[in-house]
Scaffold this active site. Structure first.
Site, short mmCIF file in Angstrom:
data_model
loop_
_atom_site.label_atom_id
_atom_site.label_comp_id
_atom_site.label_asym_id
_atom_site.label_seq_id
_atom_site.Cartn_x
_atom_site.Cartn_y
_atom_site.Cartn_z
N ASN A 62 0.65 -1.20 -0.07
CA ASN A 62 -0.13 -0.02 -0.05
C ASN A 62 0.82 1.20 -0.11
OD1 ASN A 62 0.44 -0.77 2.82
ND2 ASN A 62 -1.14 0.53 3.39
N GLN A 63 0.20 2.13 -0.50
CA GLN A 63 1.15 3.69 -0.90
C GLN A 63 0.08 4.76 -0.49
OE1 GLN A 63 4.56 3.86 -1.93
NE2 GLN A 63 4.34 1.51 -1.56
N GLU A 64 0.37 5.36 0.56
CA GLU A 64 -0.68 6.38 0.96
C GLU A 64 -0.01 7.71 0.44
OE1 GLU A 64 -2.12 3.97 4.99
OE2 GLU A 64 -0.95 5.75 5.08
N ALA A 66 -1.30 12.24 1.61
CA ALA A 66 -1.84 13.18 2.38
C ALA A 66 -3.41 13.21 1.80
CB ALA A 66 -1.03 14.39 2.76
N SER A 67 -3.42 13.31 0.60
CA SER A 67 -4.97 13.22 0.09
C SER A 67 -5.34 11.96 -0.22
CB SER A 67 -4.58 14.11 -1.35
OG SER A 67 -6.01 14.00 -2.15
N TYR A 68 -5.82 11.35 0.97
CA TYR A 68 -6.14 10.03 0.98
C TYR A 68 -6.88 9.21 -0.13
CZ TYR A 68 -5.29 10.27 6.07
OH TYR A 68 -4.88 10.52 7.28
N GLU A 75 -3.10 -4.98 -2.95
CA GLU A 75 -3.35 -5.97 -3.88
C GLU A 75 -3.70 -5.11 -5.22
OE1 GLU A 75 -5.50 -6.52 0.05
OE2 GLU A 75 -4.55 -5.17 -1.06
N CYS A 112 -9.86 -5.52 0.82
CA CYS A 112 -11.25 -4.44 1.16
C CYS A 112 -11.95 -4.41 -0.38
CB CYS A 112 -10.31 -2.97 1.19
SG CYS A 112 -9.92 -2.37 -0.57
#
Length: 160
Positions: A62-64, A66-68, A75, A112
């Site tokens: 997963n790569q997050e 700040a702008s969700y 996956e 998810c």
């Protein structure tokens, strides 16, 4: 009115050591990918590894942002990379390891909803099931022989 019952059948391994060797190897790749996750906002890291029918193993995490909404799950990172680099390859198996970076995660964590839909797209496209294995950091590992078990009423191109 008629009642319709939908069941899914999953297998649960008590721990990582019960897995077949080839699955344990793929889970190890997912764990390594999880270690490279960029998840400073949720403190929840996920790693995924795919086995393709050409023998390639593709990983993602997963790569997050700040702008969700701009982030991407492990996956989908892996599955989209596989689709872009090996468009004719089929996905045989997917391994997923997920958990909190703050406290131990021992319960199996499935994909998810958005990831289920993305996996379903590829399962429909290749007209063959994608075997899924998922777990938390430790503990039980759950196996599903197909994404259809996790998303039995899937939306696909036949509705368009």
């Amino acid at each position: 009115m008629k009642e319709v019952k939908i069941e899914c059948i999953l297998q649960a391994y008590d721990d990582f050591d019960e897995l077949p060797t080839e699955v344990a190897s793929l889970m190890t790749k997912a764990s390594e990918a999880r270690g490279k996750s960029y998840s400073p906002y949720s403190n929840f890291s996920v790693g995924a590894a795919l086995l393709l029918d050409n023998g390639e193993i593709i990983t993602g995490n997963n790569q997050e942002n700040a702008s969700y909404p701009s982030g991407l799950c492990a996956e989908r990172t892996a599955i989209y990379y596989a689709g872009s680099q090996y468009p004719d390859a089929k996905i045989i198996r997917m391994a997923i390891i997920a958990g909190s970076n703050i406290r131990p995660t021992m319960s199996p964590i499935p994909p998810c909803g958005a990831c289920r839909q993305a996996i379903a797209e590829y399962e429909v496209k290749q007209n063959e099931p994608i075997e899924l294995y998922f777990m938390g950091e430790t503990g039980k590992v759950v196996r599903s022989e197909s994404l259809a078990n996790l998303l039995p009423l899937l939306f696909d191109k036949s509705f368009l």
